[in-house]
Design a protein around this motif. Structure first.
Motif, PDB file in Angstrom:
ATOM      1  N   GLU A   2      14.590 -31.444  30.564  1.00  0.00           N
ATOM      2  CA  GLU A   2      15.766 -32.258  30.869  1.00  0.00           C
ATOM      3  C   GLU A   2      15.901 -32.538  32.365  1.00  0.00           C
ATOM      4  O   GLU A   2      16.746 -33.337  32.776  1.00  0.00           O
ATOM      5  CB  GLU A   2      17.039 -31.559  30.384  1.00  0.00           C
ATOM      6  N   GLY A   3      15.097 -31.853  33.174  1.00  0.00           N
ATOM      7  CA  GLY A   3      15.173 -32.063  34.613  1.00  0.00           C
ATOM      8  C   GLY A   3      16.183 -31.194  35.313  1.00  0.00           C
ATOM      9  O   GLY A   3      16.459 -31.390  36.501  1.00  0.00           O
ATOM     10  N   LEU A   4      16.741 -30.212  34.603  1.00  0.00           N
ATOM     11  CA  LEU A   4      17.730 -29.321  35.206  1.00  0.00           C
ATOM     12  C   LEU A   4      17.097 -28.095  35.850  1.00  0.00           C
ATOM     13  O   LEU A   4      17.701 -27.467  36.718  1.00  0.00           O
ATOM     14  CB  LEU A   4      18.737 -28.854  34.146  1.00  0.00           C
ATOM     15  N   VAL A   5      15.907 -27.744  35.397  1.00  0.00           N
ATOM     16  CA  VAL A   5      15.218 -26.529  35.839  1.00  0.00           C
ATOM     17  C   VAL A   5      13.823 -26.922  36.307  1.00  0.00           C
ATOM     18  O   VAL A   5      13.210 -27.842  35.752  1.00  0.00           O
ATOM     19  CB  VAL A   5      15.146 -25.510  34.682  1.00  0.00           C
TER      20      VAL A   5
ATOM     21  N   ALA B   8      21.657 -20.545  23.080  1.00  0.00           N
ATOM     22  CA  ALA B   8      21.270 -20.159  24.443  1.00  0.00           C
ATOM     23  C   ALA B   8      21.128 -21.394  25.324  1.00  0.00           C
ATOM     24  O   ALA B   8      21.524 -21.387  26.497  1.00  0.00           O
ATOM     25  CB  ALA B   8      19.958 -19.375  24.399  1.00  0.00           C
ATOM     26  N   LEU B   9      20.562 -22.453  24.763  1.00  0.00           N
ATOM     27  CA  LEU B   9      20.391 -23.703  25.500  1.00  0.00           C
ATOM     28  C   LEU B   9      21.742 -24.255  25.946  1.00  0.00           C
ATOM     29  O   LEU B   9      21.927 -24.624  27.112  1.00  0.00           O
ATOM     30  CB  LEU B   9      19.659 -24.719  24.618  1.00  0.00           C
ATOM     31  N   VAL B  10      22.699 -24.290  25.021  1.00  0.00           N
ATOM     32  CA  VAL B  10      24.036 -24.801  25.344  1.00  0.00           C
ATOM     33  C   VAL B  10      24.700 -23.934  26.414  1.00  0.00           C
ATOM     34  O   VAL B  10      25.306 -24.436  27.369  1.00  0.00           O
ATOM     35  CB  VAL B  10      24.911 -24.865  24.075  1.00  0.00           C
ATOM     36  N   ALA B  11      24.588 -22.590  26.265  1.00  0.00           N
ATOM     37  CA  ALA B  11      25.226 -21.676  27.216  1.00  0.00           C
ATOM     38  C   ALA B  11      24.627 -21.820  28.614  1.00  0.00           C
ATOM     39  O   ALA B  11      25.361 -21.854  29.617  1.00  0.00           O
ATOM     40  CB  ALA B  11      25.083 -20.239  26.731  1.00  0.00           C
ATOM     41  N   LEU B  12      23.301 -21.925  28.698  1.00  0.00           N
ATOM     42  CA  LEU B  12      22.653 -22.043  30.005  1.00  0.00           C
ATOM     43  C   LEU B  12      22.923 -23.401  30.643  1.00  0.00           C
ATOM     44  O   LEU B  12      23.160 -23.498  31.851  1.00  0.00           O
ATOM     45  CB  LEU B  12      21.150 -21.817  29.861  1.00  0.00           C
ATOM     46  N   ARG B  13      22.899 -24.442  29.837  1.00  0.00           N
ATOM     47  CA  ARG B  13      23.208 -25.775  30.362  1.00  0.00           C
ATOM     48  C   ARG B  13      24.634 -25.802  30.910  1.00  0.00           C
ATOM     49  O   ARG B  13      24.895 -26.337  31.989  1.00  0.00           O
ATOM     50  CB  ARG B  13      23.025 -26.825  29.268  1.00  0.00           C
TER      51      ARG B  13
ATOM     52  N   ALA C 151      26.332 -23.265  32.014  1.00  0.00           N
ATOM     53  CA  ALA C 151      26.389 -22.436  33.222  1.00  0.00           C
ATOM     54  C   ALA C 151      25.902 -23.209  34.442  1.00  0.00           C
ATOM     55  O   ALA C 151      26.422 -23.046  35.551  1.00  0.00           O
ATOM     56  CB  ALA C 151      25.564 -21.169  33.031  1.00  0.00           C
ATOM     57  N   ILE C 152      24.915 -24.075  34.252  1.00  0.00           N
ATOM     58  CA  ILE C 152      24.414 -24.902  35.356  1.00  0.00           C
ATOM     59  C   ILE C 152      25.429 -25.983  35.700  1.00  0.00           C
ATOM     60  O   ILE C 152      25.753 -26.211  36.870  1.00  0.00           O
ATOM     61  CB  ILE C 152      23.048 -25.517  34.992  1.00  0.00           C
ATOM     62  N   PHE C 153      25.964 -26.653  34.676  1.00  0.00           N
ATOM     63  CA  PHE C 153      26.922 -27.734  34.920  1.00  0.00           C
ATOM     64  C   PHE C 153      28.200 -27.229  35.573  1.00  0.00           C
ATOM     65  O   PHE C 153      28.836 -27.932  36.352  1.00  0.00           O
ATOM     66  CB  PHE C 153      27.271 -28.442  33.609  1.00  0.00           C
ATOM     67  N   SER C 154      28.599 -25.994  35.250  1.00  0.00           N
ATOM     68  CA  SER C 154      29.841 -25.444  35.807  1.00  0.00           C
ATOM     69  C   SER C 154      29.648 -24.881  37.209  1.00  0.00           C
ATOM     70  O   SER C 154      30.620 -24.558  37.893  1.00  0.00           O
ATOM     71  CB  SER C 154      30.385 -24.351  34.893  1.00  0.00           C
ATOM     72  N   GLY C 155      28.395 -24.738  37.628  1.00  0.00           N
ATOM     73  CA  GLY C 155      28.120 -24.157  38.936  1.00  0.00           C
ATOM     74  C   GLY C 155      27.938 -22.658  38.902  1.00  0.00           C
ATOM     75  O   GLY C 155      27.736 -22.025  39.949  1.00  0.00           O
ATOM     76  N   GLN C 156      27.993 -22.047  37.712  1.00  0.00           N
ATOM     77  CA  GLN C 156      27.757 -20.609  37.616  1.00  0.00           C
ATOM     78  C   GLN C 156      26.350 -20.285  38.116  1.00  0.00           C
ATOM     79  O   GLN C 156      26.136 -19.267  38.784  1.00  0.00           O
ATOM     80  CB  GLN C 156      27.947 -20.135  36.180  1.00  0.00           C
ATOM     81  N   TYR C 157      25.403 -21.146  37.761  1.00  0.00           N
ATOM     82  CA  TYR C 157      24.080 -21.115  38.380  1.00  0.00           C
ATOM     83  C   TYR C 157      24.002 -22.331  39.295  1.00  0.00           C
ATOM     84  O   TYR C 157      24.078 -23.469  38.833  1.00  0.00           O
ATOM     85  CB  TYR C 157      22.971 -21.167  37.332  1.00  0.00           C
ATOM     86  N   ALA C 158      23.856 -22.094  40.585  1.00  0.00           N
ATOM     87  CA  ALA C 158      23.835 -23.181  41.562  1.00  0.00           C
ATOM     88  C   ALA C 158      22.409 -23.675  41.791  1.00  0.00           C
ATOM     89  O   ALA C 158      21.440 -22.972  41.469  1.00  0.00           O
ATOM     90  CB  ALA C 158      24.425 -22.685  42.880  1.00  0.00           C
ATOM     91  N   PRO C 159      22.245 -24.887  42.334  1.00  0.00           N
ATOM     92  CA  PRO C 159      20.905 -25.378  42.662  1.00  0.00           C
ATOM     93  C   PRO C 159      20.140 -24.376  43.508  1.00  0.00           C
ATOM     94  O   PRO C 159      20.658 -23.841  44.492  1.00  0.00           O
ATOM     95  CB  PRO C 159      21.201 -26.667  43.445  1.00  0.00           C
ATOM     96  N   GLY C 160      18.910 -24.089  43.088  1.00  0.00           N
ATOM     97  CA  GLY C 160      18.059 -23.130  43.789  1.00  0.00           C
ATOM     98  C   GLY C 160      18.123 -21.723  43.234  1.00  0.00           C
ATOM     99  O   GLY C 160      17.255 -20.894  43.544  1.00  0.00           O
TER     100      GLY C 160
END
Length: 218
Positions: free
Chosen positions: A63-66, A18-23, A25-34
């Motif tokens: 990690e500072g991503l969330v 789950a950690l890898v998948a969510l990370r 998704a954030i790096f790819s822009g699937q989840y955008a800042p905010g």
């Protein structure tokens, strides 16, 4: 926010997967800042428990991503222009120390081919995600080659916020210039020549330019 499905997971090492998948998704822009990261929604889409999602999100927070907002709601981290400037000033200080210690060490001549190889990989990158990954990989290697483990550890804490800022701001010709190998090559040349003052100057200019560009888009 994209509505593309996140991958369904089996019961093996669920938190790590789950950690890898969510990370990703954030790096790819699937989840955008905010974007809000709701435990219930993510758990449903991944077919895993809310507890597993919660553990993964807390790790991403470290990690500072969330970041946690009102009532503890977790969102993909955003940085203000002032925070972007602070981030790059700290990175500049750490990387200036890294090149200073690297140039003073007996490993300097061995470090140059490793840094050149990192730039060759950056030159061959295609997607924005690959460019960001390899750009940060070059800077991490610079810190690693200094031989200062505490310096590298401190730099790693800044990697997550840097990724979020760059991913949300980099685009087009601007991206091609600032994430290119040629933009980084003067750092390697200064290390090769053993010129610590020049290396620090290149790092300082590199970070100030990035901070100004990215802060303007924050």
């Amino acid at each position: 926010m994209s509505t593309d499905a996140l991958p369904s997971l089996d019961r093996t090492t669920l938190r790590e997967r789950a950690l890898v998948a969510l990370r990703s998704a954030i790096f790819s822009g699937q989840y955008a800042p905010g974007d809000h990261l709701g435990e219930v929604e993510i758990a449903s889409r991944m077919s895993i428990s809310r507890g597993t999602v919660r553990e993964a999100l807390r790790h991403l927070e470290q990690e500072g991503l969330v970041t946690a907002g009102l009532r503890g709601m977790l969102r993909v981290r955003t940085l203000s222009p002032a925070e972007v400037s602070e981030l790059y000033r700290v990175r500049g200080a750490l990387e200036a120390l890294a090149v200073t210690e690297l140039i003073a060490s007996p490993r300097r001549s061995e470090a140059v081919p490793a840094l050149e190889a990192a730039l060759a990989r950056l030159d061959a990158a295609g997607t924005l995600a690959e460019q960001i990954d390899l750009d940060l990989g070059f800077h991490a290697l610079l810190c690693e080659l200094s031989g200062n483990s505490m310096l590298l550890s401190a730099w790693r804490h800044l990697e997550g916020p840097t990724r979020v800022v760059v991913m949300s701001a980099a685009a087009g010709q601007d991206r091609e210039v600032t994430l290119s190998a040629d933009h980084h090559r003067p750092i390697v040349r200064a290390v090769e020549q053993g010129d610590a003052e020049a290396a620090r100057g290149v790092i300082d200019g590199h970070m100030r330019e990035a901070a100004e560009r990215l802060a303007a888009k924050a």
